[in-house]
Design a protein around this motif. Structure first.
Motif, mmCIF file in Angstrom:
data_model
loop_
_atom_site.group_PDB
_atom_site.id
_atom_site.type_symbol
_atom_site.label_atom_id
_atom_site.label_comp_id
_atom_site.label_asym_id
_atom_site.label_seq_id
_atom_site.Cartn_x
_atom_site.Cartn_y
_atom_site.Cartn_z
ATOM 1 N N PHE A 19 -4.027 31.537 -17.567
ATOM 2 C CA PHE A 19 -3.358 30.344 -18.108
ATOM 3 C C PHE A 19 -1.869 30.450 -17.827
ATOM 4 O O PHE A 19 -1.271 31.506 -18.036
ATOM 5 C CB PHE A 19 -3.568 30.255 -19.622
ATOM 6 C CG PHE A 19 -4.996 30.335 -20.057
ATOM 7 C CD1 PHE A 19 -5.934 29.429 -19.574
ATOM 8 C CD2 PHE A 19 -5.419 31.325 -20.938
ATOM 9 C CE1 PHE A 19 -7.268 29.502 -19.974
ATOM 10 C CE2 PHE A 19 -6.751 31.415 -21.347
ATOM 11 C CZ PHE A 19 -7.679 30.504 -20.864
ATOM 12 N N PHE A 20 -1.293 29.328 -17.366
ATOM 13 C CA PHE A 20 0.155 29.255 -17.170
ATOM 14 C C PHE A 20 0.627 28.205 -18.168
ATOM 15 O O PHE A 20 0.796 27.044 -17.836
ATOM 16 C CB PHE A 20 0.447 28.861 -15.714
ATOM 17 C CG PHE A 20 1.907 28.851 -15.342
ATOM 18 C CD1 PHE A 20 2.655 30.024 -15.392
ATOM 19 C CD2 PHE A 20 2.530 27.688 -14.921
ATOM 20 C CE1 PHE A 20 4.010 30.010 -15.031
ATOM 21 C CE2 PHE A 20 3.869 27.674 -14.566
ATOM 22 C CZ PHE A 20 4.614 28.836 -14.623
ATOM 23 N N GLY A 21 0.789 28.650 -19.431
ATOM 24 C CA GLY A 21 0.970 27.691 -20.518
ATOM 25 C C GLY A 21 2.425 27.483 -20.907
ATOM 26 O O GLY A 21 3.280 28.326 -20.655
ATOM 27 N N VAL A 22 2.683 26.339 -21.555
ATOM 28 C CA VAL A 22 4.019 26.025 -22.052
ATOM 29 C C VAL A 22 4.257 26.793 -23.358
ATOM 30 O O VAL A 22 3.446 26.707 -24.279
ATOM 31 C CB VAL A 22 4.143 24.514 -22.357
ATOM 32 C CG1 VAL A 22 5.538 24.174 -22.874
ATOM 33 C CG2 VAL A 22 3.835 23.686 -21.120
ATOM 34 N N ALA A 23 5.377 27.520 -23.446
ATOM 35 C CA ALA A 23 5.647 28.323 -24.636
ATOM 36 C C ALA A 23 6.129 27.483 -25.832
ATOM 37 O O ALA A 23 5.534 27.576 -26.917
ATOM 38 C CB ALA A 23 6.648 29.432 -24.309
ATOM 39 N N PRO A 24 7.201 26.672 -25.697
ATOM 40 C CA PRO A 24 7.726 25.987 -26.883
ATOM 41 C C PRO A 24 6.640 25.204 -27.636
ATOM 42 O O PRO A 24 5.823 24.521 -27.018
ATOM 43 C CB PRO A 24 8.801 25.062 -26.324
ATOM 44 C CG PRO A 24 9.269 25.767 -25.094
ATOM 45 C CD PRO A 24 8.033 26.396 -24.517
ATOM 46 N N GLY A 25 6.654 25.338 -28.935
ATOM 47 C CA GLY A 25 5.668 24.645 -29.761
ATOM 48 C C GLY A 25 4.409 25.459 -29.993
ATOM 49 O O GLY A 25 3.574 25.092 -30.813
ATOM 50 N N THR A 26 4.243 26.550 -29.260
ATOM 51 C CA THR A 26 3.048 27.379 -29.447
ATOM 52 C C THR A 26 3.291 28.350 -30.605
ATOM 53 O O THR A 26 4.283 29.084 -30.594
ATOM 54 C CB THR A 26 2.730 28.178 -28.173
ATOM 55 O OG1 THR A 26 2.674 27.280 -27.070
ATOM 56 C CG2 THR A 26 1.409 28.913 -28.299
ATOM 57 N N SER A 27 2.398 28.334 -31.583
ATOM 58 C CA SER A 27 2.564 29.224 -32.742
ATOM 59 C C SER A 27 1.196 29.592 -33.299
ATOM 60 O O SER A 27 0.174 29.054 -32.842
ATOM 61 C CB SER A 27 3.372 28.523 -33.834
ATOM 62 O OG SER A 27 2.566 27.522 -34.445
ATOM 63 N N SER A 28 1.195 30.484 -34.286
ATOM 64 C CA SER A 28 -0.096 30.855 -34.875
ATOM 65 C C SER A 28 -0.690 29.683 -35.642
ATOM 66 O O SER A 28 -1.870 29.684 -35.963
ATOM 67 C CB SER A 28 0.054 32.083 -35.766
ATOM 68 O OG SER A 28 1.189 31.919 -36.574
ATOM 69 N N LYS A 29 0.110 28.644 -35.895
ATOM 70 C CA LYS A 29 -0.433 27.428 -36.518
ATOM 71 C C LYS A 29 -1.029 26.508 -35.461
ATOM 72 O O LYS A 29 -2.120 25.991 -35.618
ATOM 73 C CB LYS A 29 0.687 26.678 -37.255
ATOM 74 C CG LYS A 29 0.979 27.222 -38.619
ATOM 75 C CD LYS A 29 1.273 26.061 -39.602
ATOM 76 C CE LYS A 29 1.418 26.618 -41.003
ATOM 77 N NZ LYS A 29 2.648 27.428 -41.147
ATOM 78 N N THR A 30 -0.253 26.248 -34.387
ATOM 79 C CA THR A 30 -0.687 25.250 -33.406
ATOM 80 C C THR A 30 -1.720 25.797 -32.439
ATOM 81 O O THR A 30 -2.563 25.052 -31.945
ATOM 82 C CB THR A 30 0.502 24.704 -32.593
ATOM 83 O OG1 THR A 30 1.122 25.802 -31.880
ATOM 84 C CG2 THR A 30 1.532 24.043 -33.486
ATOM 85 N N ASN A 31 -1.645 27.083 -32.105
ATOM 86 C CA ASN A 31 -2.579 27.649 -31.140
ATOM 87 C C ASN A 31 -2.731 29.164 -31.326
ATOM 88 O O ASN A 31 -2.234 29.951 -30.525
ATOM 89 C CB ASN A 31 -2.137 27.326 -29.708
ATOM 90 C CG ASN A 31 -3.234 27.606 -28.693
ATOM 91 O OD1 ASN A 31 -4.168 28.355 -28.960
ATOM 92 N ND2 ASN A 31 -3.132 26.999 -27.526
ATOM 93 N N PRO A 32 -3.460 29.549 -32.408
ATOM 94 C CA PRO A 32 -3.628 30.990 -32.687
ATOM 95 C C PRO A 32 -4.328 31.732 -31.549
ATOM 96 O O PRO A 32 -4.046 32.910 -31.318
ATOM 97 C CB PRO A 32 -4.465 31.018 -33.968
ATOM 98 C CG PRO A 32 -4.974 29.630 -34.168
ATOM 99 C CD PRO A 32 -4.097 28.697 -33.426
ATOM 100 N N ASN A 33 -5.228 31.056 -30.838
ATOM 101 C CA ASN A 33 -5.922 31.730 -29.734
ATOM 102 C C ASN A 33 -4.941 32.118 -28.636
ATOM 103 O O ASN A 33 -5.021 33.207 -28.073
ATOM 104 C CB ASN A 33 -7.021 30.830 -29.157
ATOM 105 C CG ASN A 33 -8.253 30.812 -30.044
ATOM 106 O OD1 ASN A 33 -8.673 31.861 -30.542
ATOM 107 N ND2 ASN A 33 -8.819 29.634 -30.252
ATOM 108 N N MET A 34 -4.000 31.212 -28.314
ATOM 109 C CA MET A 34 -3.024 31.526 -27.276
ATOM 110 C C MET A 34 -2.083 32.620 -27.757
ATOM 111 O O MET A 34 -1.718 33.515 -26.981
ATOM 112 C CB MET A 34 -2.249 30.270 -26.866
ATOM 113 C CG MET A 34 -1.285 30.512 -25.720
ATOM 114 S SD MET A 34 -2.032 31.339 -24.288
ATOM 115 C CE MET A 34 -2.137 29.983 -23.145
ATOM 116 N N MET A 35 -1.707 32.583 -29.038
ATOM 117 C CA MET A 35 -0.825 33.625 -29.565
ATOM 118 C C MET A 35 -1.494 34.997 -29.451
ATOM 119 O O MET A 35 -0.850 35.983 -29.099
ATOM 120 C CB MET A 35 -0.449 33.334 -31.016
ATOM 121 C CG MET A 35 0.467 32.131 -31.201
ATOM 122 S SD MET A 35 1.982 32.189 -30.229
ATOM 123 C CE MET A 35 2.934 33.369 -31.172
ATOM 124 N N ALA A 36 -2.795 35.032 -29.701
ATOM 125 C CA ALA A 36 -3.517 36.307 -29.573
ATOM 126 C C ALA A 36 -3.608 36.707 -28.101
ATOM 127 O O ALA A 36 -3.390 37.866 -27.742
ATOM 128 C CB ALA A 36 -4.913 36.181 -30.176
#
Ligand code: SAT
Ligand code: MN
Length: 596
Positions: A296-313
């Motif tokens: 995944f080449f994902g956008v960082a801003p806005g990503t958090s354990s609330k909005t996307n816990p799977n990506m944070m992990a």
């Protein structure tokens, strides 16, 4: 030289022109990756992050003039301009070779030239395709190792075959004045110079898997799409697969990794892909999707354990961060990661950050993560035959006009819904942010040929399938008169997915409106979600004046294709106009009695 393979010949030819100091053939091994990383840490290309809390993670700060795709410097080089179509920049192949060929002369002097053989798609899949990228950027090599299956596995498949797409990339001098991203779809060739940014430089991604592959797909009867792919598991354990087209930085990754607030009801989302889908009609007459990427080449801003816990992990290890901020403790940081910025933050340019206008992380800062690390990754994400698609979503970022969700009447109507898509621009491409532009199927910057022919190809695909997927339009971004989002989005989007699942199964309460089927007032599962009175009505309402304007804009967009526009699109446009002219406004499901 006798006995040389096609790849070897091409590598020799490129080396003669670009004159690198060394040539390195990538084997894709762990050891090779670590050596590359150490080299980049040594010369400052990468900064080692806190290896206790972020093992295997590094930060790259790019040139500040090279932080997003540059669409105005991206060209389709077909022999005839009409074949690139009015929505692409076009350059004649001969002119492109002369003008840009000059920039490659000696461009790798003093540098190592890396040869990256790679596979787009699971190694054993009949739908996968081969590529070879030549680059002088070790950052690109490291990212390609995360984003594709590269090295020996690809070389083994390549040997004895010339069936690969060559992609030549050089950082050049990184000047936007000498930056070009060129596609020669007739020859299946990619040239990119002057940028190290993901979509411009990881040539397997947008350049191959969308622009060149969309051309190959039209010739071969398949589709290369800017789609996420998910599996929605129901309480009986059955999984239904959905593909979804959304423009860059409009939440594809978050949707692909959605954590359902309704797990207690037995609904769960599995991730198959977050950006690109290759869709073929399988032997069973169903549309089957593979994710050609491995990361995944994902956008960082806005990503958090609330909005996307799977990506944070997923992004907690073995991840390359690009253009985010860094804390004094060596941890990556971006706006939205936690509510308060830590003291002593360093911004994405390497300066001490102070509260004010400047963001700590660039709005298009990214992480590159191996897909297998995602906790929600589907057990079927690497299936050779892909996963069967039951529904296709089209979605943009629209403050007004488009309701939360609606279903098209038919495949052909659905193609028109996709072709008529629009979205507000984001930081994923250079240029103004927040401007509404037409972005058919989220492919405006990625379709490698005339979009009129592309719409025609989509229509034709419908008749190749025994069971074409149902087509929906979604909009998580509708706002009220004061500019507040009406829908909470993120995990709550599962409620919309559940309605879609019901509709696919011939259930799901809906009302017929001029634009398609909209959920009935009690159509969505609202267990545990309280919205202010009237909000749901507003989210599902259809404003005829806004839609009349929309029709006009769509019409203008279609006009530029002239005679090449398929008749089916003209018909659907006229039918929508007719349906709209017959109704009273505004329309909301509560007032509509006609059920279906
Ligand atoms: O172009 S990238 O693939 O780097 C990101 C995007 O815009 O989707
Ligand atoms: Mn994308």
């Amino acid at each position: 030289m006798a006995g040389q393979t096609g790849v070897e010949r091409w590598v020799d030819e490129v080396a003669r022109i670009t004159r690198p100091d060394r040539i390195h053939w990538c084997d894709g091994s762990e050891g090779e990756y670590h050596k590359l990383i150490e080299g980049m840490v040594g010369d400052g290309t990468l900064i080692r992050l806190n290896q206790k809390s972020y093992p295997g993670c590094y930060l790259h700060r790019s040139n500040p003039s090279d932080v997003a795709r540059t669409e105005h410097l991206t060209f389709i080089c077909t022999s005839r301009k009409e074949d690139a179509g009015p929505t692409n920049n076009w350059m004649a192949p001969k002119e492109a070779r002369e003008r840009v060929g000059k920039l490659f002369e000696g461009s790798m002097k003093g540098r190592t030239m890396y040869v990256i053989p790679y596979i787009m798609g699971p190694a054993g899949s009949p739908y996968s395709k081969l590529g070879v990228e030549i680059t002088d950027s070790p950052y690109v090599v490291a990212n390609m190792r995360l984003m594709t299956r590269m090295g020996k596995v690809a070389l083994d498949r390549l040997s004895g075959s010339n069936g690969f797409v060559p992609g030549l990339h050089s950082l050049g001098d990184l000047s936007p004045d000498r930056r070009f991203i060129l596609h020669f779809p007739e020859e299946r060739l990619i040239w990119s110079i002057g940028s190290g940014y993901g979509g411009n430089a990881l040539l397997g991604k947008k350049c191959y898997a969308l622009r060149i592959a969309s051309w190959m797909g039209r010739e071969g009867g398949w589709l290369a799409e800017h789609n996420m792919i998910i599996g929605l598991e129901d309480p009986t354990g059955q999984v239904t697969y959905i593909a979804g087209a959304f423009p860059s930085a409009c939440g594809k990754t978050n949707l692909a990794m959605l954590v359902s607030p309704l797990q207690h009801l037995g609904y769960k989302v599995w991730t198959v892909g977050d950006d690109i889908a290759w869709l073929h009609v399988g032997p069973d007459g169903r549309l089957r999707a593979i994710n050609p990427e491995a990361g995944f080449f994902g956008v960082a801003p806005g990503t958090s354990s609330k909005t996307n816990p799977n990506m944070m992990a997923a992004a907690g290890r073995n991840t390359i961060f690009t253009n985010v901020g860094v804390t004094p403790g060596g941890e990556p940081w971006w706006e939205g990661k936690d509510p308060t910025p830590p003291d002593g933050l360093i911004d994405w340019k390497g300066n001490r950050w102070a509260p004010g206008a400047e963001k700590a992380a660039h709005p298009n800062s990214r992480f590159t993560v191996p897909a297998g690390q995602c906790p929600s990754i589907s057990p079927h994400w690497e299936d050779d035959d892909g996963v069967p698609i039951s529904a296709i979503l089209f979605g943009g970022r629209r403050a007004r006009v488009a309701p939360l969700v609606y279903q098209s009447y038919s495949w052909q109507h659905g193609v028109f819904v996709g072709a008529g898509m629009a979205s507000e621009t984001t930081a994923a491409a250079t240029g103004a942010v927040g401007v509404t532009r037409r972005d058919p199927m989220a492919m405006l910057p990625f379709c490698g040929y005339n979009m009129a022919d592309y719409f025609g190809h989509w229509v034709a695909m419908g008749s190749r399938m025994k069971h074409p997927p149902a087509i929906f339009h979604v909009n998580w971004f509708r706002k009220d008169a004061d500019g507040n989002f009406l829908w909470p989005g993120f995990g709550e989007n599962v409620r919309v997915l559940m309605w879609i699942l019901d509709r696919v199964r011939g259930r799901g309460k809906a009302v017929e409106t001029p634009i398609g089927f909209v959920p009935a007032a009690d159509g969505l599962e609202m267990d545990g979600l309280k919205l202010p009175a009237g909000t749901m009505q507003e989210l599902l309402s259809i404003d005829r004046d806004a839609w009349s304007k929309e029709l006009e804009d769509q019409g203008k967009f279609f006009e530029q294709f002239g005679d090449r526009l398929p008749n089916e699109m003209r018909q659907e446009h006229a039918k929508l106009a007719q349906r709209l002219s017959r109704v009273r406004v505004p329309l909301s499901p509560a007032e509509t009695s006609k059920g279906s």
